[in-house]
Design a protein around this motif. Structure first.
Motif, PDB file in Angstrom:
ATOM      1  N   ASN A 130       0.819  -1.209   0.000  1.00  0.00           N
ATOM      2  CA  ASN A 130       0.000   0.000   0.000  1.00  0.00           C
ATOM      3  C   ASN A 130       0.854   1.260   0.000  1.00  0.00           C
ATOM      4  O   ASN A 130       0.322   2.350  -0.108  1.00  0.00           O
ATOM      5  CB  ASN A 130      -0.927   0.013   1.217  1.00  0.00           C
ATOM      6  N   GLN A 131       2.152   1.111   0.160  1.00  0.00           N
ATOM      7  CA  GLN A 131       3.030   2.273   0.182  1.00  0.00           C
ATOM      8  C   GLN A 131       3.264   2.781  -1.225  1.00  0.00           C
ATOM      9  O   GLN A 131       3.219   2.029  -2.191  1.00  0.00           O
ATOM     10  CB  GLN A 131       4.379   1.928   0.815  1.00  0.00           C
ATOM     11  N   ILE A 132       3.542   4.068  -1.300  1.00  0.00           N
ATOM     12  CA  ILE A 132       3.873   4.685  -2.574  1.00  0.00           C
ATOM     13  C   ILE A 132       5.387   4.787  -2.643  1.00  0.00           C
ATOM     14  O   ILE A 132       6.019   5.334  -1.744  1.00  0.00           O
ATOM     15  CB  ILE A 132       3.198   6.062  -2.701  1.00  0.00           C
ATOM     16  N   LEU A 133       5.972   4.251  -3.720  1.00  0.00           N
ATOM     17  CA  LEU A 133       7.423   4.202  -3.872  1.00  0.00           C
ATOM     18  C   LEU A 133       7.868   5.154  -4.970  1.00  0.00           C
ATOM     19  O   LEU A 133       7.162   5.356  -5.961  1.00  0.00           O
ATOM     20  CB  LEU A 133       7.864   2.778  -4.216  1.00  0.00           C
ATOM     21  N   ASP A 134       9.078   5.713  -4.805  1.00  0.00           N
ATOM     22  CA  ASP A 134       9.624   6.588  -5.839  1.00  0.00           C
ATOM     23  C   ASP A 134      10.287   5.758  -6.936  1.00  0.00           C
ATOM     24  O   ASP A 134      10.190   4.532  -6.951  1.00  0.00           O
ATOM     25  CB  ASP A 134      10.597   7.610  -5.230  1.00  0.00           C
ATOM     26  N   ALA A 135      10.947   6.422  -7.872  1.00  0.00           N
ATOM     27  CA  ALA A 135      11.572   5.743  -9.008  1.00  0.00           C
ATOM     28  C   ALA A 135      12.662   4.765  -8.571  1.00  0.00           C
ATOM     29  O   ALA A 135      12.955   3.804  -9.279  1.00  0.00           O
ATOM     30  CB  ALA A 135      12.166   6.770  -9.967  1.00  0.00           C
ATOM     31  N   ASN A 136      13.270   4.983  -7.405  1.00  0.00           N
ATOM     32  CA  ASN A 136      14.329   4.102  -6.917  1.00  0.00           C
ATOM     33  C   ASN A 136      13.818   3.050  -5.940  1.00  0.00           C
ATOM     34  O   ASN A 136      14.607   2.294  -5.389  1.00  0.00           O
ATOM     35  CB  ASN A 136      15.423   4.927  -6.233  1.00  0.00           C
ATOM     36  N   GLY A 137      12.512   3.018  -5.680  1.00  0.00           N
ATOM     37  CA  GLY A 137      11.948   2.033  -4.765  1.00  0.00           C
ATOM     38  C   GLY A 137      11.917   2.465  -3.319  1.00  0.00           C
ATOM     39  O   GLY A 137      11.615   1.659  -2.445  1.00  0.00           O
ATOM     40  N   ASN A 138      12.220   3.721  -3.025  1.00  0.00           N
ATOM     41  CA  ASN A 138      12.167   4.225  -1.659  1.00  0.00           C
ATOM     42  C   ASN A 138      10.744   4.646  -1.323  1.00  0.00           C
ATOM     43  O   ASN A 138      10.073   5.281  -2.136  1.00  0.00           O
ATOM     44  CB  ASN A 138      13.106   5.434  -1.492  1.00  0.00           C
ATOM     45  N   PRO A 139      10.255   4.322  -0.114  1.00  0.00           N
ATOM     46  CA  PRO A 139       8.892   4.715   0.253  1.00  0.00           C
ATOM     47  C   PRO A 139       8.792   6.231   0.445  1.00  0.00           C
ATOM     48  O   PRO A 139       9.697   6.861   0.983  1.00  0.00           O
ATOM     49  CB  PRO A 139       8.644   3.971   1.560  1.00  0.00           C
ATOM     50  N   LEU A 140       7.682   6.800  -0.003  1.00  0.00           N
ATOM     51  CA  LEU A 140       7.426   8.233   0.144  1.00  0.00           C
ATOM     52  C   LEU A 140       6.395   8.462   1.238  1.00  0.00           C
ATOM     53  O   LEU A 140       5.550   7.606   1.482  1.00  0.00           O
ATOM     54  CB  LEU A 140       6.912   8.817  -1.174  1.00  0.00           C
ATOM     55  N   GLN A 141       6.472   9.638   1.874  1.00  0.00           N
ATOM     56  CA  GLN A 141       5.524  10.018   2.918  1.00  0.00           C
ATOM     57  C   GLN A 141       5.073  11.444   2.674  1.00  0.00           C
ATOM     58  O   GLN A 141       5.746  12.213   1.980  1.00  0.00           O
ATOM     59  CB  GLN A 141       6.183   9.939   4.297  1.00  0.00           C
ATOM     60  N   ASP A 142       3.930  11.808   3.267  1.00  0.00           N
ATOM     61  CA  ASP A 142       3.474  13.195   3.193  1.00  0.00           C
ATOM     62  C   ASP A 142       4.540  14.116   3.759  1.00  0.00           C
ATOM     63  O   ASP A 142       5.155  13.817   4.782  1.00  0.00           O
ATOM     64  CB  ASP A 142       2.180  13.378   3.992  1.00  0.00           C
ATOM     65  N   ARG A 177       2.106  15.787  -1.033  1.00  0.00           N
ATOM     66  CA  ARG A 177       0.980  15.149  -0.380  1.00  0.00           C
ATOM     67  C   ARG A 177       0.621  13.911  -1.195  1.00  0.00           C
ATOM     68  O   ARG A 177       0.466  13.998  -2.415  1.00  0.00           O
ATOM     69  CB  ARG A 177      -0.203  16.119  -0.341  1.00  0.00           C
ATOM     70  N   LEU A 178       0.514  12.757  -0.534  1.00  0.00           N
ATOM     71  CA  LEU A 178       0.213  11.506  -1.230  1.00  0.00           C
ATOM     72  C   LEU A 178      -1.293  11.314  -1.338  1.00  0.00           C
ATOM     73  O   LEU A 178      -2.039  11.616  -0.407  1.00  0.00           O
ATOM     74  CB  LEU A 178       0.839  10.331  -0.492  1.00  0.00           C
ATOM     75  N   THR A 179      -1.732  10.823  -2.494  1.00  0.00           N
ATOM     76  CA  THR A 179      -3.150  10.594  -2.751  1.00  0.00           C
ATOM     77  C   THR A 179      -3.339   9.231  -3.396  1.00  0.00           C
ATOM     78  O   THR A 179      -2.377   8.565  -3.765  1.00  0.00           O
ATOM     79  CB  THR A 179      -3.720  11.677  -3.705  1.00  0.00           C
ATOM     80  N   GLU A 180      -4.579   8.830  -3.544  1.00  0.00           N
ATOM     81  CA  GLU A 180      -4.915   7.586  -4.237  1.00  0.00           C
ATOM     82  C   GLU A 180      -5.031   7.872  -5.724  1.00  0.00           C
ATOM     83  O   GLU A 180      -5.294   8.998  -6.133  1.00  0.00           O
ATOM     84  CB  GLU A 180      -6.248   7.035  -3.716  1.00  0.00           C
ATOM     85  N   GLY A 181      -4.841   6.870  -6.536  1.00  0.00           N
ATOM     86  CA  GLY A 181      -5.046   7.014  -7.965  1.00  0.00           C
ATOM     87  C   GLY A 181      -3.764   6.911  -8.762  1.00  0.00           C
ATOM     88  O   GLY A 181      -2.686   6.637  -8.235  1.00  0.00           O
ATOM     89  N   ASP A 182      -3.892   7.177 -10.059  1.00  0.00           N
ATOM     90  CA  ASP A 182      -2.776   7.049 -10.993  1.00  0.00           C
ATOM     91  C   ASP A 182      -1.703   8.103 -10.729  1.00  0.00           C
ATOM     92  O   ASP A 182      -0.522   7.799 -10.646  1.00  0.00           O
ATOM     93  CB  ASP A 182      -3.305   7.168 -12.422  1.00  0.00           C
TER      94      ASP A 182
END
Length: 111
Positions: A42-54, A83-88
């Motif tokens: 459920n985490q959002i990852l950046d281009a390098n695979g690191n988790p992002l947070q608000d 700010r992280l959101t749901e969606g594409d």
């Protein structure tokens, strides 16, 4: 080889009798443990695979064309306080010279 529970890479390899590692994202896991803390999917990852947070700061990794704008968002542009959101397009932010925008996490890296 086992599939990485973090990035779904098929190249997970055995480090010891109880520990596996992923060469692509660096995630380490014990397959014998239940998936108790595996909310990673459920985490959002950046281009390098690191988790992002608000509230994180990120850097754009490639030129991104913007509809209605005469120029693209250039690679290397730093974006603060995301700010992280749901969606594409899962990142909401403000970029100087462009205003409010939605970005895909695959085109940014953690600063």
């Amino acid at each position: 080889m086992k599939t990485c529970p973090s990035c779904a890479s098929p190249y997970g390899y055995e480090m010891s009798e109880t520990l596996y590692a992923c060469p692509e994202c660096g995630f380490e896991w014990n397959p014998a443990e239940k998936e108790e803390s595996m909310t990673i999917e459920n985490q959002i990852l950046d281009a390098n695979g690191n988790p992002l947070q608000d509230g994180d700061s990120v850097v754009v990794v490639k030129d991104l064309p913007v509809k209605g704008a005469p120029k693209p968002v250039k690679a290397g542009t730093k974006v603060k306080n995301i700010r992280l959101t749901e969606g594409d397009h899962n990142i909401d932010c403000k970029i100087d010279g462009f205003g409010k925008m939605a970005l895909k996490s695959e085109f940014v890296r953690k600063a």
